[in-house]
Design a protein around this motif. Structure first.
Motif, PDB file in Angstrom:
ATOM      1  N   CYS A 176      40.104   5.571 -56.415  1.00  0.00           N
ATOM      2  CA  CYS A 176      39.737   4.945 -55.295  1.00  0.00           C
ATOM      3  C   CYS A 176      40.426   3.628 -55.142  1.00  0.00           C
ATOM      4  CB  CYS A 176      38.363   4.843 -55.069  1.00  0.00           C
ATOM      5  SG  CYS A 176      37.804   4.091 -53.688  1.00  0.00           S
ATOM      6  N   GLN A 177      40.669   2.874 -56.225  1.00  0.00           N
ATOM      7  CA  GLN A 177      41.299   1.829 -56.234  1.00  0.00           C
ATOM      8  C   GLN A 177      42.775   1.905 -55.459  1.00  0.00           C
ATOM      9  OE1 GLN A 177      39.930  -1.124 -57.238  1.00  0.00           O
ATOM     10  NE2 GLN A 177      41.642  -2.265 -56.472  1.00  0.00           N
TER      11      GLN A 177
ATOM     12  N   ASN B 175      28.084  -0.740 -53.745  1.00  0.00           N
ATOM     13  CA  ASN B 175      28.196  -1.467 -55.142  1.00  0.00           C
ATOM     14  C   ASN B 175      28.663  -2.806 -54.708  1.00  0.00           C
ATOM     15  OD1 ASN B 175      29.432  -2.592 -57.238  1.00  0.00           O
ATOM     16  ND2 ASN B 175      31.001  -1.456 -57.605  1.00  0.00           N
TER      17      ASN B 175
ATOM     18  N   ASP C 113      34.877   2.485 -47.978  1.00  0.00           N
ATOM     19  CA  ASP C 113      34.821   2.812 -49.193  1.00  0.00           C
ATOM     20  C   ASP C 113      33.535   3.659 -49.591  1.00  0.00           C
ATOM     21  OD1 ASP C 113      34.610   3.345 -52.256  1.00  0.00           O
ATOM     22  OD2 ASP C 113      35.255   1.107 -52.326  1.00  0.00           O
TER      23      ASP C 113
ATOM     24  N   SER D 148      36.867   8.787 -54.315  1.00  0.00           N
ATOM     25  CA  SER D 148      37.433   9.661 -55.610  1.00  0.00           C
ATOM     26  C   SER D 148      36.188   9.995 -56.294  1.00  0.00           C
ATOM     27  CB  SER D 148      38.115   7.992 -56.517  1.00  0.00           C
ATOM     28  OG  SER D 148      36.953   7.666 -57.295  1.00  0.00           O
TER      29      SER D 148
ATOM     30  N   SER E  30      35.835   9.433 -59.381  1.00  0.00           N
ATOM     31  CA  SER E  30      35.578   8.631 -60.579  1.00  0.00           C
ATOM     32  C   SER E  30      33.971   8.471 -60.913  1.00  0.00           C
ATOM     33  CB  SER E  30      36.307   7.384 -60.367  1.00  0.00           C
ATOM     34  OG  SER E  30      37.541   7.339 -60.369  1.00  0.00           O
ATOM     35  N   LYS E  31      33.337   8.161 -59.690  1.00  0.00           N
ATOM     36  CA  LYS E  31      32.070   8.206 -60.137  1.00  0.00           C
ATOM     37  C   LYS E  31      31.329   9.191 -60.200  1.00  0.00           C
ATOM     38  CE  LYS E  31      33.329   4.010 -59.762  1.00  0.00           C
ATOM     39  NZ  LYS E  31      33.494   3.294 -61.046  1.00  0.00           N
TER      40      LYS E  31
ATOM     41  N   ARG F 141      41.321   9.921 -62.522  1.00  0.00           N
ATOM     42  CA  ARG F 141      41.930   9.166 -61.598  1.00  0.00           C
ATOM     43  C   ARG F 141      42.405  10.287 -60.469  1.00  0.00           C
ATOM     44  NH1 ARG F 141      40.178   5.731 -61.969  1.00  0.00           N
ATOM     45  NH2 ARG F 141      41.519   4.334 -61.103  1.00  0.00           N
TER      46      ARG F 141
ATOM     47  N   TYR G  27      37.538   5.954 -68.393  1.00  0.00           N
ATOM     48  CA  TYR G  27      38.722   5.036 -68.082  1.00  0.00           C
ATOM     49  C   TYR G  27      39.337   4.799 -69.262  1.00  0.00           C
ATOM     50  CZ  TYR G  27      36.768   3.571 -63.214  1.00  0.00           C
ATOM     51  OH  TYR G  27      36.591   3.417 -62.006  1.00  0.00           O
TER      52      TYR G  27
HETATM   53  C1  LIG Z   1      33.072   0.494 -54.745  1.00  0.00           C
HETATM   54  C2  LIG Z   1      34.042   0.883 -55.472  1.00  0.00           C
HETATM   55  N1  LIG Z   1      35.281   1.198 -55.175  1.00  0.00           N
HETATM   56  C3  LIG Z   1      36.380   1.794 -55.687  1.00  0.00           C
HETATM   57  C4  LIG Z   1      36.230   1.757 -57.338  1.00  0.00           C
HETATM   58  C5  LIG Z   1      37.393   2.144 -57.928  1.00  0.00           C
HETATM   59  O1  LIG Z   1      37.197   3.450 -58.140  1.00  0.00           O
HETATM   60  P1  LIG Z   1      38.317   4.472 -58.887  1.00  0.00           P
HETATM   61  O2  LIG Z   1      38.067   4.259 -60.527  1.00  0.00           O
HETATM   62  O3  LIG Z   1      38.449   5.820 -58.750  1.00  0.00           O
HETATM   63  O4  LIG Z   1      39.608   3.788 -58.709  1.00  0.00           O
HETATM   64  C6  LIG Z   1      35.107   1.513 -57.755  1.00  0.00           C
HETATM   65  C7  LIG Z   1      35.098   1.439 -59.195  1.00  0.00           C
HETATM   66  O5  LIG Z   1      34.387   0.752 -59.958  1.00  0.00           O
HETATM   67  C8  LIG Z   1      34.124   0.907 -57.043  1.00  0.00           C
HETATM   68  O6  LIG Z   1      32.764   0.637 -57.642  1.00  0.00           O
END
Ligand SMILES: Cc1ncc(COP(=O)(O)O)c(C=O)c1O
Ligand SMILES: Cc1ncc(COP(=O)(O)O)c(C=O)c1O
Lengths: 477, 477
Positions: free
Chosen positions: A177-178, A252, A280, A310, A312-313, A320, B142
């Protein structure tokens, strides 16, 4: 309504009406099947549904019980950030955060790490293993710049749960997501522009704004309903805003999901002032109750919303795999993504596509939603017990992050320094602001409350806080 | 010098002196062992060395032969780009290129794709498969933002072959070389700045310059020795240059490696004018002869050179593992990388680290270096035979790309359109320039000349070119 849904609804009504209380044992499967004249498996399905919704739990060899939820804690107040656009500071603090990924802190509450030990993830690594072996040549080739067709198709399916109907061909796969946020920001802003963010706000987005030479305008945000729409409208009137970057669902660090009517009103404002939204949704699928909240994207008819997300969570960060549903900004964002990293690794894309297609993603979500809700309740309980009076805590409806307001006199950067001596790390509040606000706040990750180390860490944090308060009192004398 | 090296040197001298000619059969292993009074295995090692150097080849069941190399073709002239900084154009053309990754063209000469079917890559996918199974939880987490320690250690070892002694802790792992270039550029430039590039130049870097709002100043470049140092010095005097971005070894698309003395002189100029260099070394390990050429980084004592590379060309692009040796720009580049994509996927990093550690990378390089040199020779032969008179071709000393100058009247964008009708794609020359130069040039990838489709594709290109010339002649009448 299916039969088992009817049974579930009846049970839920009884709980809501106080017929059964928290912690009470529910009727046996057999008893209920006789009462309603339905099959055993129908009752089991009904109980399954209530478990998925986090209303009841099953205790092995004992039966089904009404789940005990923590009473909501006292929430932090709506935030009150600086009323003008700022160049984001806190760069040095982020350096520390970057090092956290490799740190040896035994109890890392600082990072937003999901449970990667869940048995429901086993099929994913099995798929990765099989694909490496059986599709060896394919995994070595460049993937299409926009990403794997199969994966984009599955993501479009998953997004239906948030009310979105997206053409898979629109979707752009990213490295997390980053990368999605970073590419979207680069596509819609230029250095010197102003971008609106909620406050407190994920440090990764705030700092991505900085690094693009863009200024952040932080808007007051409520821990229950999200960004203040009144303040936002004033900002739109007052400043030449280029874009909004928000996390409206399972935010978040604050944990709120904006109510639908706020989401709709926000979209009206964006339409009126002709401003794009980067939404997001990275925690969206981790809502404790079903159906999960709708995305703002799902209400958007103009292609104005750029949705970033993403796995990721909701699956695991190490793979990734993220994506963008870019609306009418597709062409520009595609170019930025291409020039940022050409394409995203192929194997993980193939594996995740299969993981979803074979139903494992849904199963995994069902499990972690329940786990994370329990973790939330457990950790809130410990925080209430251990932390000094005056502590306030967010009450998320999804995800696994807590935003904790400590007494005024406590500096969470100092707290973090001291905690590190004891093998614990937290995310200091100032990281979540452009201007270094939230000095007495911290964000903690509350995954895996079954591990005694977590309760112990909260105890340690409580002790350290109290010691700091005492020292402060003494030094005032 | 070891015994087998002595034998190899003697043989090489004989070949150089014309004692054996191209295509000649060399003495049998047994014969040579008697002649030199050394063991059979020593002779075998000597022949192995000469094979690695691309001097001889072994033909199954027949013996060892002096390798036939194409006589060098007539090279394109030194380029003559626009003498002022330009905002990069050709955006639309790049759109087409992006779609190439997913295109169904049967013979894709347009993309710089290595041989991913080589049997020497088998251990890599096996490692990926094993790690997914045996280190399942770890691969889901990660990775450190800077990348896997084991991998950084192995990369530092590999870099010794290019004369570099780098502390593994300096290295930053990226998602391919494109992310390495993009992050480095973002760290050392701001919108409005001017960056120097060689010309023609890889479209990924030229366009990354554009997307950062930076202008490109293209410098005349020779297909034998690289960027003109005289022209470069003049540019340094005349313009406020912020950085240089060059591919000095096995250049894409021109194929040259700058001689060491040019590399040293370039570094002197950079030191004198205090300008950082982004050195793209992505094809460096694919030099046909050993030792591979030194990087400019290896001469740098000031931390001025930012080396960017990846395993996309030397192993496989689908794994997306690249790196930066950032010199004294580390802190800034690390931050940009973190905010671009947090970290790089874990599994592929772990697998590549093992692939190198277990000696598979070296074995693989030995094989593909030889293969690509043969491919070069075969394809140059076909091009000489099939393409219209006046065609000039680069003569790379490493990698697998050819830069082809067609007669003036041919527009390679048109050629590409027509070739696509026949299932063939090429990379039109204009993509490699900021200003749309090189209209009558094309870059083609010459991997896997054993596949008859490649020779057939060159024939088709030849026919299409000749048809275009005839049409042009007719329309002039
Ligand atoms: C709100 C939010 N957006 C984006 C990300 C980034 O996620 P990714 O690991 O998929 O790049 C995070 C990760 O902590 C997040 O908390
Ligand atoms: C000179 C050059 N640099 C960088 C790249 C990008 O490499 P990667 O696939 O590792 O991002 C390429 C790919 O074609 C290239 O030719």
């Amino acid at each position: 309504m299916k039969l088992y849904e009817q049974v579930a609804t009846t049970l839920k009504d009884r709980i809501d009406l106080g017929y059964y209380h928290e912690g009470d044992k529910l009727p046996s499967v057999r008893g209920l099947s006789q009462e309603h004249g339905v099959s055993i498996s129908t009752v089991q399905e009904a109980y399954g549904l209530l478990m998925d919704d986090g209303i009841i739990e099953s205790r092995p060899k004992s039966g089904y019980y009404v789940l005990k939820h923590q009473a909501p804690p006292e929430l932090p107040a709506t935030s009150n950030p600086a009323p003008q656009p700022l160049v984001v500071a806190q760069w040095q603090k982020l350096q520390h955060m970057i090092n956290e990924y490799g740190s040896t802190a035994t109890t890392k509450l600082s990072l937003a790490l999901p449970d990667t030990q869940a048995s429901t993830l086993k099929p994913l690594t099995r798929l990765m293993s099989e694909l490496s072996r059986n599709a060896a040549t394919r995994v070595l080739e460049y993937e299409h710049a926009a990403g794997s067709d199969a994966l984009r198709h599955q993501i479009a399916r998953v997004m239906v749960d948030s009310g979105c109907r997206i053409n898979p061909e629109e979707i752009i796969i990213t490295s997390g997501c980053q990368e999605a946020l970073s590419c979207s920001l680069r596509a819609v802003t230029e250095p010197g522009d102003i971008v609106v963010v909620d406050s407190p706000s994920f440090f990764g987005s705030v700092q991505a704004i900085k690094i693009n030479g863009v200024k952040a305008l932080e808007i007051p945000t409520s821990p229950e309903t999200g960004i203040s729409l009144e303040a936002l409208e004033m900002a739109f009137e007052q400043w030449p805003i280029k874009a909004c970057l928000l996390t409206p669902t399972n935010n978040n660090p604050l944990g709120y999901s904006m109510p639908d009517k706020n989401k709709l009103r926000l979209l009206e404002l964006l339409n009126h002032y002709d401003i794009p939204l980067i939404e997001d949704d990275v925690y969206g699928d981790l809502s404790y109750t079903l159906p999960r909240p709708r995305t703002i994207k799902s209400f958007d008819t103009q292609g104005r919303v750029i949705l970033c997300s993403s796995f990721s969570k909701s699956i695991a960060p190490g793979i990734r795999v993220g994506w963008i549903a870019p609306g009418h900004h597709r062409e520009h964002i595609m170019m930025v993504k291409y020039l940022s990293s050409l394409s995203t690794p192929k194997l993980t894309q193939m594996a995740v596509a299969e993981f979803i297609a074979q139903g494992y993603y849904e199963k995994h979500l069902r499990r972690v939603r329940r786990d994370y809700q329990r973790d939330r309740d457990a950790v809130i309980g410990w925080l209430k017990r251990e932390l000094p009076e005056g502590t306030r805590i967010s009450y998320p409806q999804g995800g696994y992050l807590l935003w904790v307001e400590l007494p005024d006199q406590i500096d969470s950067n100092e707290l973090n320094q001291q905690a590190k001596q004891e093998g614990i790390s937290i995310a200091p509040g100032t990281l979540f602001s452009a201007s270094g606000k939230y000095k007495n706040f911290m964000r903690i990750c509350c995954v895996n409350s079954a591990d005694p180390a977590l309760e112990k860490a909260i105890k340690t944090l409580g002790r350290l806080c109290k010691e700091m308060l005492t020292r402060n009192l003494l030094s005032q004398d």
